[in-house]
Write a protein that holds these residues in place. Structure first.
Motif, PDB file in Angstrom:
ATOM      1  N   ARG A 143       3.543   5.780  -2.806  1.00 22.89           N
ATOM      2  CA  ARG A 143       4.752   6.438  -3.298  1.00 22.89           C
ATOM      3  C   ARG A 143       4.670   6.678  -4.804  1.00 22.89           C
ATOM      4  O   ARG A 143       5.088   7.725  -5.306  1.00 22.89           O
ATOM      5  N   ARG A 144       4.109   5.681  -5.507  1.00 21.02           N
ATOM      6  CA  ARG A 144       3.992   5.846  -6.959  1.00 21.02           C
ATOM      7  C   ARG A 144       2.993   6.949  -7.301  1.00 21.02           C
ATOM      8  O   ARG A 144       3.171   7.681  -8.269  1.00 21.02           O
ATOM      9  N   LYS A 145       1.944   7.091  -6.486  1.00 17.54           N
ATOM     10  CA  LYS A 145       0.914   8.083  -6.785  1.00 17.54           C
ATOM     11  C   LYS A 145       1.264   9.478  -6.278  1.00 17.54           C
ATOM     12  O   LYS A 145       1.014  10.482  -6.935  1.00 17.54           O
ATOM     13  N   PHE A 146       1.835   9.540  -5.046  1.00 17.05           N
ATOM     14  CA  PHE A 146       1.975  10.840  -4.396  1.00 17.05           C
ATOM     15  C   PHE A 146       3.397  11.178  -3.963  1.00 17.05           C
ATOM     16  O   PHE A 146       3.652  12.283  -3.487  1.00 17.05           O
ATOM     17  N   GLY A 147       4.312  10.262  -4.121  1.00 15.76           N
ATOM     18  CA  GLY A 147       5.649  10.475  -3.576  1.00 15.76           C
ATOM     19  C   GLY A 147       6.359  11.684  -4.137  1.00 15.76           C
ATOM     20  O   GLY A 147       7.155  12.317  -3.446  1.00 15.76           O
ATOM     21  N   THR A 148       6.090  12.033  -5.374  1.00 14.40           N
ATOM     22  CA  THR A 148       6.789  13.167  -5.978  1.00 14.40           C
ATOM     23  C   THR A 148       6.346  14.499  -5.401  1.00 14.40           C
ATOM     24  O   THR A 148       7.020  15.516  -5.569  1.00 14.40           O
ATOM     25  N   TYR A 149       5.195  14.490  -4.671  1.00 15.14           N
ATOM     26  CA  TYR A 149       4.672  15.753  -4.162  1.00 15.14           C
ATOM     27  C   TYR A 149       5.122  16.039  -2.737  1.00 15.14           C
ATOM     28  O   TYR A 149       4.890  17.115  -2.216  1.00 15.14           O
ATOM     29  N   HIS A 150       5.727  15.070  -2.091  1.00  4.89           N
ATOM     30  CA  HIS A 150       6.076  15.286  -0.682  1.00  4.89           C
ATOM     31  C   HIS A 150       7.320  14.476  -0.370  1.00  4.89           C
ATOM     32  O   HIS A 150       7.325  13.241  -0.472  1.00  4.89           O
ATOM     33  N   PRO A 151       8.389  15.097   0.048  1.00  8.53           N
ATOM     34  CA  PRO A 151       9.643  14.369   0.308  1.00  8.53           C
ATOM     35  C   PRO A 151       9.517  13.357   1.449  1.00  8.53           C
ATOM     36  O   PRO A 151      10.288  12.405   1.519  1.00  8.53           O
ATOM     37  N   ALA A 152       8.545  13.537   2.329  1.00  7.58           N
ATOM     38  CA  ALA A 152       8.401  12.613   3.460  1.00  7.58           C
ATOM     39  C   ALA A 152       8.079  11.191   2.999  1.00  7.58           C
ATOM     40  O   ALA A 152       8.340  10.225   3.714  1.00  7.58           O
ATOM     41  N   TRP A 153       7.482  11.061   1.815  1.00 13.27           N
ATOM     42  CA  TRP A 153       7.193   9.715   1.301  1.00 13.27           C
ATOM     43  C   TRP A 153       8.473   8.893   1.184  1.00 13.27           C
ATOM     44  O   TRP A 153       8.463   7.678   1.348  1.00 13.27           O
ATOM     45  N   ALA A 154       9.558   9.559   0.887  1.00 14.15           N
ATOM     46  CA  ALA A 154      10.815   8.842   0.667  1.00 14.15           C
ATOM     47  C   ALA A 154      11.675   8.765   1.918  1.00 14.15           C
ATOM     48  O   ALA A 154      12.484   7.855   2.075  1.00 14.15           O
ATOM     49  N   THR A 155      11.508   9.713   2.840  1.00 18.04           N
ATOM     50  CA  THR A 155      12.450   9.801   3.953  1.00 18.04           C
ATOM     51  C   THR A 155      11.889   9.383   5.292  1.00 18.04           C
ATOM     52  O   THR A 155      12.630   8.974   6.179  1.00 18.04           O
ATOM     53  N   ALA A 156      10.564   9.441   5.480  1.00 16.03           N
ATOM     54  CA  ALA A 156       9.991   9.191   6.806  1.00 16.03           C
ATOM     55  C   ALA A 156       9.637   7.717   6.985  1.00 16.03           C
ATOM     56  O   ALA A 156       9.482   6.968   6.021  1.00 16.03           O
ATOM     57  N   VAL A 178       0.840  -1.201   0.000  1.00 19.42           N
ATOM     58  CA  VAL A 178       0.000   0.000   0.000  1.00 19.42           C
ATOM     59  C   VAL A 178       0.874   1.250   0.000  1.00 19.42           C
ATOM     60  O   VAL A 178       0.620   2.215  -0.746  1.00 19.42           O
ATOM     61  N   LEU A 179       1.915   1.241   0.806  1.00 16.99           N
ATOM     62  CA  LEU A 179       2.806   2.399   0.849  1.00 16.99           C
ATOM     63  C   LEU A 179       3.551   2.579  -0.472  1.00 16.99           C
ATOM     64  O   LEU A 179       3.751   3.708  -0.927  1.00 16.99           O
ATOM     65  N   GLU A 180       3.923   1.467  -1.085  1.00 20.83           N
ATOM     66  CA  GLU A 180       4.580   1.578  -2.386  1.00 20.83           C
ATOM     67  C   GLU A 180       3.618   2.147  -3.422  1.00 20.83           C
ATOM     68  O   GLU A 180       4.010   2.957  -4.282  1.00 20.83           O
ATOM     69  N   LEU A 181       2.359   1.730  -3.333  1.00 18.88           N
ATOM     70  CA  LEU A 181       1.342   2.286  -4.227  1.00 18.88           C
ATOM     71  C   LEU A 181       1.214   3.789  -3.997  1.00 18.88           C
ATOM     72  O   LEU A 181       1.101   4.582  -4.952  1.00 18.88           O
ATOM     73  N   GLY A 219      -7.747   3.847  -4.217  1.00 16.70           N
ATOM     74  CA  GLY A 219      -8.622   4.086  -5.362  1.00 16.70           C
ATOM     75  C   GLY A 219      -9.455   2.866  -5.665  1.00 16.70           C
ATOM     76  O   GLY A 219     -10.125   2.305  -4.786  1.00 16.70           O
ATOM     77  N   ASP A 220      -9.402   2.427  -6.927  1.00 16.13           N
ATOM     78  CA  ASP A 220     -10.152   1.234  -7.335  1.00 16.13           C
ATOM     79  C   ASP A 220      -9.335  -0.040  -7.210  1.00 16.13           C
ATOM     80  O   ASP A 220      -9.805  -1.119  -7.568  1.00 16.13           O
ATOM     81  N   GLU A 221      -8.112   0.071  -6.716  1.00 16.21           N
ATOM     82  CA  GLU A 221      -7.236  -1.090  -6.629  1.00 16.21           C
ATOM     83  C   GLU A 221      -7.418  -1.812  -5.295  1.00 16.21           C
ATOM     84  O   GLU A 221      -7.832  -1.230  -4.295  1.00 16.21           O
ATOM     85  N   ALA A 222      -7.071  -3.074  -5.300  1.00 14.71           N
ATOM     86  CA  ALA A 222      -7.050  -3.875  -4.078  1.00 14.71           C
ATOM     87  C   ALA A 222      -5.659  -4.480  -3.933  1.00 14.71           C
ATOM     88  O   ALA A 222      -5.034  -4.866  -4.925  1.00 14.71           O
ATOM     89  N   VAL A 223      -5.184  -4.542  -2.714  1.00 14.52           N
ATOM     90  CA  VAL A 223      -3.891  -5.147  -2.419  1.00 14.52           C
ATOM     91  C   VAL A 223      -4.146  -6.417  -1.624  1.00 14.52           C
ATOM     92  O   VAL A 223      -4.808  -6.375  -0.583  1.00 14.52           O
ATOM     93  N   GLU A 224      -3.639  -7.551  -2.098  1.00  9.45           N
ATOM     94  CA  GLU A 224      -3.888  -8.831  -1.444  1.00  9.45           C
ATOM     95  C   GLU A 224      -2.595  -9.617  -1.340  1.00  9.45           C
ATOM     96  O   GLU A 224      -1.824  -9.694  -2.310  1.00  9.45           O
TER      97      GLU A 224
END
Length: 798
Positions: A586-599, A581-584, A624-629
């Protein structure tokens, strides 16, 4: 699809507030609790299917006999009967099953080996029709001598209960009527005995106990269009059942689908098969759904019991109170079939000296084949019988030395780092002395509680509402005991569990779905799994998927292992889901906030947050419409089998400890006992659900009380027939028999276990029994070397 209410075909939905409320460490309520206490919960015996038939089993009326002939013609001729099957009608060459040794026939062939063994099965359109048809089956027996004890089982001319035995234990047992033998030798007990100032010997007898679960064996087999069968069943281990069922039916495992239905208690009695194969056979033969429900009488014959045992002990100690050596011999009666007897022998031997430091030990444990009822798993699994004997011995040695029995135990108590008789170090907390200190420090109940300004409350007196006394001849006694129990499957068993966890957005809210094959038998595992998911995934909504064989094995709901092993699997799968979920995110929002990569990112309250509490995104937006299993397994540390000659080996995963103080009132004239209080102190590692933890401790304590003063299956020594297969004659504690059970919970984390937890459900069953016996001895001065204690043992009329 059959109907079965809350837990069959309908997911159990658990919702607890916002954030991570209802997570690990909280006393969350059970999703099935209200349904059970209001009578709305649907058990396996409540299932129904359109056009279903009813199955019935014909059981042997003798304990040991050749089957001369079976005539089913009258049964088949009865209107409404669809099928009658005997051994000759079984569809494959595989006609036996068993947990470890496949020695149990699906239906008796050639001979019967115990009273109540299945001989034939019937399917009819009404349960009464099925019963009447079964009664019309004519079986001619030629009775054989019965094997009922060690002397008759191992005599040179003894009949072999199992002819041509060829299992893997036969090479190391001294007689074919011995299922398994496990010696344990460490140091030199004979040499150590020379240093003893006091040597105490004792012989003990432990009675046969029934699991006495309230929901009788039941299930529904539904034939499917692909030639397979779907079994809805109350069991403890879906995949073990599947492994034994499929070969007998001649089907691949993927064509035998199994779904857990409501289980009305288990305590080990559902580890073995009962009606599973019979229902499937009849369903496949008739092409119709078949339901089988045992009545209470049949249930006493339909499952294994706790092994009765004879135990021989010798303890030595110095005048200062240090144990010098222990010798013991434990003889367990396994009955007609092996069931779990080999593993019970391993437990009884390896835990046979208790939670004490003894460098020089000589132990032998065996299980017998006899014509008595089969015995196998029951809560405590071999350690219960041993604890009864070694704790009686500890009291006797303390008395000989003139020492306080609790101080004597504390002086010899094991601790972390102690080496077990098997050579295995105890590598997690072992607070034996502390538990004894805590239970001793708990306030004692007031004296003469039956007296009040309004008159005597006879419920507090021996005899209770029978009003046999108002206090005349009533003596108080206090006794202590402590025990050690292993957690999880041992001796090299590949003990693992599987969990599938799915996270998605449903109705605009993040939801986690947990799917395992864990059998919920009343222990509260479904509650703990939801707590783990909330803690690890930070969601409020958790759905527990019904347990079935469409997911990997969760192992057995036994050995205090489910929270440890399946809880570990749920935790592991949740952690993997969280990372995805976190990797998902990062792909969606990581570029907008440096904390995605460092925290250090966490999931909490349906949001992604930093370790500083800054909200980065809502989980609804991330998924979103995705499921992680993820479906993942989890294994505990490996173990090894005990050496067959010395008993050395790292055979166990974890140990649990409990201590009890019993307070009893004894009417010495009538031989009646009232247990006033059973205080318990227990280390649980980490209380994942404190309310559930206390409930498990109190339940295990009550089961130990039962075997101390009332529970015993009586088997006629001449005929090997069961004499009391009913709750009229087999007594279990009621609410009026259950004492006050204050609990002191200690939490010392085991670093090897998920959350530091420790299996808890069995340990209190060990020490409660000898504590009650110790208290009765304290009140009466009698030796009392057997369970259960009966009135005649206290009045000299035995």
């Amino acid at each position: 699809m059959p109907t079965n209410g809350a837990l069959l075909g309908t997911p159990t939905k658990v919702t607890q507030g916002s954030q991570t409320k209802g997570g690990i460490g909280e006393s969350t309520l059970r999703p099935d609790g209200t349904l059970k206490v209001t009578g709305e919960f649907a058990y396996s015996s409540d299932m129904w299917h359109e056009d279903m038939l009813w199955g019935q089993i014909l059981r042997s009326t003798v304990a040991h006999a050749e089957i001369v002939s079976i005539d089913t013609s009258e049964a088949l001729a009865q209107p409404g009967v669809y099928a009658v099957m005997t051994y000759d009608d079984l569809p494959t060459e595989v006609k036996n099953y068993g947990l470890e040794i496949q020695d149990t026939p699906v239906l008796a062939h050639g001979k019967v080996r115990h009273h109540g063994e299945p001989v034939a099965i019937v399917a009819a359109d009404h349960p009464e029709t099925a019963r009447r048809a079964a009664a019309k089956i004519k079986v001619e027996y030629r009775e054989l001598p019965v094997i009922t004890d060690e002397a008759s089982a191992t005599a040179p001319d003894a009949i072999h209960v199992h002819e041509n035995r060829d299992d893997h234990h036969i090479g190391h047992v001294p007689h074919p009527n011995i299922v398994h033998r496990q010696p344990i030798v460490r140091g030199d007990a004979d040499e150590a005995a020379k240093r003893a100032d006091v040597i105490v010997k004792g012989e003990y007898y432990f009675g046969m106990q029934d699991q006495a679960f309230l929901g009788p064996e039941s299930g529904l087999a539904v034939p499917e269009e692909d030639g397979g069968v779907h079994l809805y069943i109350a069991t403890q281990w879906l995949h073990s059942d599947l492994r034994q069922i499929a070969p007998v039916l001649g089907l691949p495992e993927d064509k035998v689908r199994m779904t857990l239905s409501g289980v009305g208690g288990a305590f080990g009695g559902r580890e073995d098969l009962s009606m599973q194969i019979h229902a499937c056979l009849l369903a496949l033969r008739t092409g119709k759904p078949v339901k089988i429900v045992y009545n209470r009488f049949e249930s006493f014959f339909g499952h294994v019991h706790r092994h009765p045992a004879r135990l021989y002990y010798e303890h030595g100690a110095t005048s200062e109170g240090k144990l010098t050596h222990v010798k013991c011999r434990i003889v367990l009666d396994g009955g007609a079939y092996a069931s779990a007897s080999p593993a019970v022998v391993g437990n009884a031997s390896s835990l046979g000296i208790g939670p004490y430091v003894v460098d020089d030990v000589e132990i032998e444990a065996i299980a017998l084949y006899t014509n008595n009822p089969p015995c196998g798993a029951m809560r405590g699994f071999g350690a219960v019988q041993a604890c009864f004997a070694y704790e009686a011995q500890m009291d006797k040695v303390a008395k000989q030395l003139g020492m306080d029995p609790v101080e004597f135990r504390k002086l010899n108590a094991m601790e972390q780092g102690t080496i077990m008789p098997t050579g295995q170090p105890v590598d997690s907390p072992a607070p034996v002395a502390e538990l004894l200190r805590r239970v001793t420090a708990m306030p004692l109940p007031p004296e003469r509680q039956w007296e009040s300004s309004e008159g005597a409350d006879v419920r507090q007196l021996p005899g209770g509402l029978s009003n046999t006394t108002h206090g005349e001849g009533v003596v108080r006694g206090i006794g202590y005991a402590v025990g050690i129990k292993n957690v999880g499957f041992s001796e090299g068993f590949d003990d693992y569990s599987t969990a599938r966890v799915r996270m998605e957005v449903v109705g605009g809210e993040p939801v986690a779905v947990v799917h395992t094959a864990m059998a919920e038998v009343g222990q509260g595992g479904v509650t703990v799994h939801a707590q783990i998911a909330r803690t690890e995934l930070g969601v409020a909504q958790v759905t527990i998927h019904p347990a079935d064989t469409q997911v990997g094995s969760a192992g057995s709901t036994s050995a205090s292992r489910q929270t440890y092993v399946t809880g570990g699997a749920v935790k592991n799968s949740c952690e993997l889901v969280r990372e995805r979920v976190l990797e998902l995110g990062r792909r969606k929002f990581g570029t907008y906030h440096p904390a995605w990569a460092t925290a250090e990112l966490l999931l909490e309250g349906g949001k992604v947050v930093t370790d500083g509490g800054e909200v980065l995104a809502d989980l609804v937006d991330v998924l979103g419409d995705e499921a992680v299993e993820v479906e993942a397994e989890w294994r505990h540390r490996p173990t090894v089998p005990f050496d067959l000659h010395t008993g050395q080996g790292h055979g166990h995963v974890q140990y649990s400890f409990a201590a009890h103080r019993a307070v009893v009132e004894v009417d010495t004239e009538l031989g009646l006992v009232k247990v006033i209080e059973l205080a318990c102190a227990q280390d649980v590692g980490k209380a994942l659900n404190p309310l559930s933890v206390v409930g498990q401790i109190q339940g295990g304590t009550t089961q130990g009380l039962g075997i101390a003063v009332m529970e015993e299956i009586i088997v006629d020594p001449k005929t090997a027939k069961v004499r009391n297969p009913s709750f009229t004659d087999y007594l279990i504690p009621t609410i009026l028999d259950t004492p006050t059970i204050p609990v002191d919970v200690l939490e010392l984390a085991d670093d090897h276990a998920p959350y530091g937890l420790r299996g808890i459900g069995e340990a209190p069953t060990l020490s409660s029994t000898p504590a009650v016996l110790a208290a009765i001895r304290n009140a009466t001065g009698l030796e009392l070397n057997r369970t259960p204690v009966r009135p005649e043992h206290l009045t000299g009329n035995a």
